[in-house]
Design a protein around this motif. Structure first.
Motif, PDB file in Angstrom:
ATOM      1  N   ARG A 160       0.824  -1.209   0.000  1.00  0.00           N
ATOM      2  CA  ARG A 160       0.000   0.000   0.000  1.00  0.00           C
ATOM      3  C   ARG A 160       0.862   1.264   0.000  1.00  0.00           C
ATOM      4  NH1 ARG A 160      -2.700  -0.422   6.078  1.00  0.00           N
ATOM      5  NH2 ARG A 160      -0.789  -0.804   7.255  1.00  0.00           N
ATOM      6  N   LEU A 161       2.013   1.139  -0.656  1.00  0.00           N
ATOM      7  CA  LEU A 161       2.953   2.258  -0.712  1.00  0.00           C
ATOM      8  C   LEU A 161       2.350   3.487  -1.383  1.00  0.00           C
ATOM      9  CD1 LEU A 161       6.375   0.604  -1.616  1.00  0.00           C
ATOM     10  CD2 LEU A 161       5.770   1.778   0.507  1.00  0.00           C
ATOM     11  N   TRP A 162       1.642   3.286  -2.468  1.00  0.00           N
ATOM     12  CA  TRP A 162       1.148   4.427  -3.236  1.00  0.00           C
ATOM     13  C   TRP A 162       0.107   5.229  -2.460  1.00  0.00           C
ATOM     14  CZ3 TRP A 162       3.608   6.355  -7.222  1.00  0.00           C
ATOM     15  CH2 TRP A 162       4.461   5.522  -7.950  1.00  0.00           C
ATOM     16  N   GLU A 163      -0.949   4.581  -2.030  1.00  0.00           N
ATOM     17  CA  GLU A 163      -2.039   5.309  -1.369  1.00  0.00           C
ATOM     18  C   GLU A 163      -1.635   5.819   0.006  1.00  0.00           C
ATOM     19  OE1 GLU A 163      -2.272   2.366  -2.782  1.00  0.00           O
ATOM     20  OE2 GLU A 163      -3.801   2.517  -4.353  1.00  0.00           O
ATOM     21  N   ARG A 164      -0.985   4.989   0.799  1.00  0.00           N
ATOM     22  CA  ARG A 164      -0.702   5.326   2.197  1.00  0.00           C
ATOM     23  C   ARG A 164       0.519   6.223   2.361  1.00  0.00           C
ATOM     24  NH1 ARG A 164      -2.242   3.224   7.173  1.00  0.00           N
ATOM     25  NH2 ARG A 164      -0.672   3.269   8.821  1.00  0.00           N
ATOM     26  N   HIS A 165       1.452   6.155   1.405  1.00  0.00           N
ATOM     27  CA  HIS A 165       2.711   6.875   1.569  1.00  0.00           C
ATOM     28  C   HIS A 165       3.015   7.861   0.435  1.00  0.00           C
ATOM     29  CE1 HIS A 165       3.650   4.477   5.086  1.00  0.00           C
ATOM     30  NE2 HIS A 165       3.378   3.379   4.390  1.00  0.00           N
ATOM     31  N   LEU A 166       3.128   7.374  -0.788  1.00  0.00           N
ATOM     32  CA  LEU A 166       3.597   8.250  -1.864  1.00  0.00           C
ATOM     33  C   LEU A 166       2.578   9.326  -2.239  1.00  0.00           C
ATOM     34  CD1 LEU A 166       5.434   5.651  -4.141  1.00  0.00           C
ATOM     35  CD2 LEU A 166       6.320   7.016  -2.260  1.00  0.00           C
ATOM     36  N   ILE A 167       1.360   8.922  -2.522  1.00  0.00           N
ATOM     37  CA  ILE A 167       0.332   9.915  -2.874  1.00  0.00           C
ATOM     38  C   ILE A 167       0.003  10.770  -1.649  1.00  0.00           C
ATOM     39  CG2 ILE A 167      -2.019  10.277  -3.703  1.00  0.00           C
ATOM     40  CD1 ILE A 167      -1.759   7.682  -5.280  1.00  0.00           C
ATOM     41  N   ASN A 168      -0.085  10.142  -0.501  1.00  0.00           N
ATOM     42  CA  ASN A 168      -0.346  10.846   0.748  1.00  0.00           C
ATOM     43  C   ASN A 168       0.636  11.994   0.958  1.00  0.00           C
ATOM     44  OD1 ASN A 168       0.583  10.878   3.880  1.00  0.00           O
ATOM     45  ND2 ASN A 168      -1.633  10.605   3.740  1.00  0.00           N
ATOM     46  N   CYS A 169       1.890  11.777   0.595  1.00  0.00           N
ATOM     47  CA  CYS A 169       2.910  12.823   0.734  1.00  0.00           C
ATOM     48  C   CYS A 169       2.923  13.783  -0.452  1.00  0.00           C
ATOM     49  CB  CYS A 169       4.284  12.185   0.883  1.00  0.00           C
ATOM     50  SG  CYS A 169       4.545  11.320   2.451  1.00  0.00           S
ATOM     51  N   ALA A 170       2.704  13.264  -1.643  1.00  0.00           N
ATOM     52  CA  ALA A 170       2.808  14.099  -2.843  1.00  0.00           C
ATOM     53  C   ALA A 170       1.809  15.245  -2.850  1.00  0.00           C
ATOM     54  CB  ALA A 170       2.624  13.237  -4.093  1.00  0.00           C
ATOM     55  N   VAL A 171       0.610  15.028  -2.305  1.00  0.00           N
ATOM     56  CA  VAL A 171      -0.407  16.086  -2.328  1.00  0.00           C
ATOM     57  C   VAL A 171      -0.028  17.268  -1.448  1.00  0.00           C
ATOM     58  CG1 VAL A 171      -2.286  14.530  -2.966  1.00  0.00           C
ATOM     59  CG2 VAL A 171      -1.807  14.961  -0.530  1.00  0.00           C
ATOM     60  N   VAL A 172       0.944  17.091  -0.560  1.00  0.00           N
ATOM     61  CA  VAL A 172       1.435  18.215   0.245  1.00  0.00           C
ATOM     62  C   VAL A 172       2.018  19.304  -0.658  1.00  0.00           C
ATOM     63  CG1 VAL A 172       3.046  18.894   2.077  1.00  0.00           C
ATOM     64  CG2 VAL A 172       1.862  16.705   2.211  1.00  0.00           C
ATOM     65  N   SER A 173       2.504  18.904  -1.821  1.00  0.00           N
ATOM     66  CA  SER A 173       3.086  19.878  -2.750  1.00  0.00           C
ATOM     67  C   SER A 173       2.074  20.942  -3.175  1.00  0.00           C
ATOM     68  CB  SER A 173       3.645  19.173  -3.985  1.00  0.00           C
ATOM     69  OG  SER A 173       2.609  18.604  -4.763  1.00  0.00           O
ATOM     70  N   ASP A 174       0.780  20.651  -3.027  1.00  0.00           N
ATOM     71  CA  ASP A 174      -0.252  21.623  -3.401  1.00  0.00           C
ATOM     72  C   ASP A 174      -0.143  22.924  -2.604  1.00  0.00           C
ATOM     73  OD1 ASP A 174      -1.213  19.682  -5.095  1.00  0.00           O
ATOM     74  OD2 ASP A 174      -2.983  19.198  -3.890  1.00  0.00           O
ATOM     75  N   VAL A 175       0.427  22.857  -1.401  1.00  0.00           N
ATOM     76  CA  VAL A 175       0.478  24.052  -0.549  1.00  0.00           C
ATOM     77  C   VAL A 175       1.905  24.539  -0.291  1.00  0.00           C
ATOM     78  CG1 VAL A 175      -1.741  23.626   0.569  1.00  0.00           C
ATOM     79  CG2 VAL A 175       0.329  22.608   1.540  1.00  0.00           C
ATOM     80  N   VAL A 176       2.879  24.008  -1.028  1.00  0.00           N
ATOM     81  CA  VAL A 176       4.265  24.464  -0.900  1.00  0.00           C
ATOM     82  C   VAL A 176       4.530  25.524  -1.962  1.00  0.00           C
ATOM     83  CG1 VAL A 176       6.694  23.796  -0.978  1.00  0.00           C
ATOM     84  CG2 VAL A 176       5.005  22.237   0.024  1.00  0.00           C
ATOM     85  N   PRO A 177       5.008  26.695  -1.578  1.00  0.00           N
ATOM     86  CA  PRO A 177       5.238  27.772  -2.546  1.00  0.00           C
ATOM     87  C   PRO A 177       6.267  27.395  -3.614  1.00  0.00           C
ATOM     88  CG  PRO A 177       5.306  28.616  -0.299  1.00  0.00           C
ATOM     89  CD  PRO A 177       5.286  27.119  -0.196  1.00  0.00           C
ATOM     90  N   GLU A 178       6.181  28.031  -4.746  1.00  0.00           N
ATOM     91  CA  GLU A 178       7.111  27.794  -5.848  1.00  0.00           C
ATOM     92  C   GLU A 178       8.529  28.160  -5.435  1.00  0.00           C
ATOM     93  OE1 GLU A 178       7.675  29.069 -10.576  1.00  0.00           O
ATOM     94  OE2 GLU A 178       6.004  29.837  -9.383  1.00  0.00           O
ATOM     95  N   LYS A 179       9.481  27.303  -5.810  1.00  0.00           N
ATOM     96  CA  LYS A 179      10.915  27.501  -5.577  1.00  0.00           C
ATOM     97  C   LYS A 179      11.265  27.671  -4.103  1.00  0.00           C
ATOM     98  CE  LYS A 179      11.751  29.474 -10.157  1.00  0.00           C
ATOM     99  NZ  LYS A 179      12.269  30.622 -10.932  1.00  0.00           N
ATOM    100  N   ALA A 180      10.493  27.053  -3.238  1.00  0.00           N
ATOM    101  CA  ALA A 180      10.730  27.169  -1.797  1.00  0.00           C
ATOM    102  C   ALA A 180      11.934  26.328  -1.373  1.00  0.00           C
ATOM    103  CB  ALA A 180       9.493  26.722  -1.028  1.00  0.00           C
ATOM    104  N   THR A 181      12.575  26.762  -0.296  1.00  0.00           N
ATOM    105  CA  THR A 181      13.554  25.927   0.389  1.00  0.00           C
ATOM    106  C   THR A 181      12.816  25.161   1.487  1.00  0.00           C
ATOM    107  OG1 THR A 181      14.121  27.744   1.891  1.00  0.00           O
ATOM    108  CG2 THR A 181      15.479  27.468  -0.077  1.00  0.00           C
TER     109      THR A 181
END
Length: 224
Positions: free
Chosen positions: A46-67
């Protein structure tokens, strides 16, 4: 068990052109990650649903070119996932344990991620060394402790994005005294990835004050 390289449709949408990198990382997690004890053997299917996608959607709220600094990065969740889906970000994976930093360095080299640095240290050991736009953390510590580690790594006005579970609201309430001491500007609970991952990813977002917070105390001896 699903082949870890067989990504669900939601992953294809979220990762886009970076999907082949995400698939290679999934394979590495399901193999070396399990063998070295960085993730449990039951997590491999369940790597995709529980871990990879779960983490990837955080990118929706990370500003462009952020550190970004990922505290207690472990197997690279969410830091490595964000580096894959968002090559515009500059990411430091902060992890105190040698076996985990070895794994992270191998993953970064294998995926040829030029936007990632791995640093072996605890957050409180490097307080004042960074002025990051964003600090991320997943399954590291209760929010009241996490705030004391994360905020000294942020620039004034930077953001902590803490991935939390069902107790997120309760943790936020319990952290009120620490939030007041650090003079944070705002806090909010976010649900990310609705319609793309079930359950949605729960984030506690804490926006730092415009003046630098007090440094956390230095930790004791580093773990091996």
């Amino acid at each position: 068990m699903r082949n870890p390289s067989s990504a669900p449709d939601a992953a294809r949408e979220i990762f886009g052109d970076a999907l082949p990198l995400a698939e290679r990382y999934a394979e590495f997690l399901a193999d070396a990650g399990v063998v070295r004890g960085l993730i449990g053997p039951r997590e491999a299917d369940r790597l995709w649903e529980r871990h990879l996608i779960n983490c990837a959607v955080v990118s929706d709220v990370v500003p462009e070119k952020a550190t970004v600094i990922d505290i207690g990065s472990g197997a690279g969740l969410p830091g490595l996932v964000l580096a894959i889906v968002r090559p515009d970000l500059s990411i430091t994976l902060l992890e105190p344990l040698l076996r985990r930093t070895t794994f992270l360095n191998e993953a970064v080299a294998m995926l040829e991620l030029a936007n990632v640095e791995v640093r072996r240290a605890r957050a409180e050991e490097v307080a004042g060394d960074y002025q990051a736009d964003v600090v991320t953390a997943r399954a590291v510590a209760p929010l009241d402790r996490l705030i004391g580690w994360a905020l000294p790594l942020l620039r004034p006005g930077g953001e902590l994005l803490a991935l939390k579970g069902e107790r997120a609201g309760q943790e936020l309430a319990e952290a009120a005294p620490v939030l007041k001491r650090f003079g944070v500007r705002t806090t909010e609970l976010l649900k990310l990835g609705q319609g793309r991952v079930e359950p949605p990813t729960t984030i506690v977002r804490v926006v730092a004050a415009r003046t630098p917070p007090r440094r956390a105390k230095k930790s004791r001896k580093r773990s091996a």
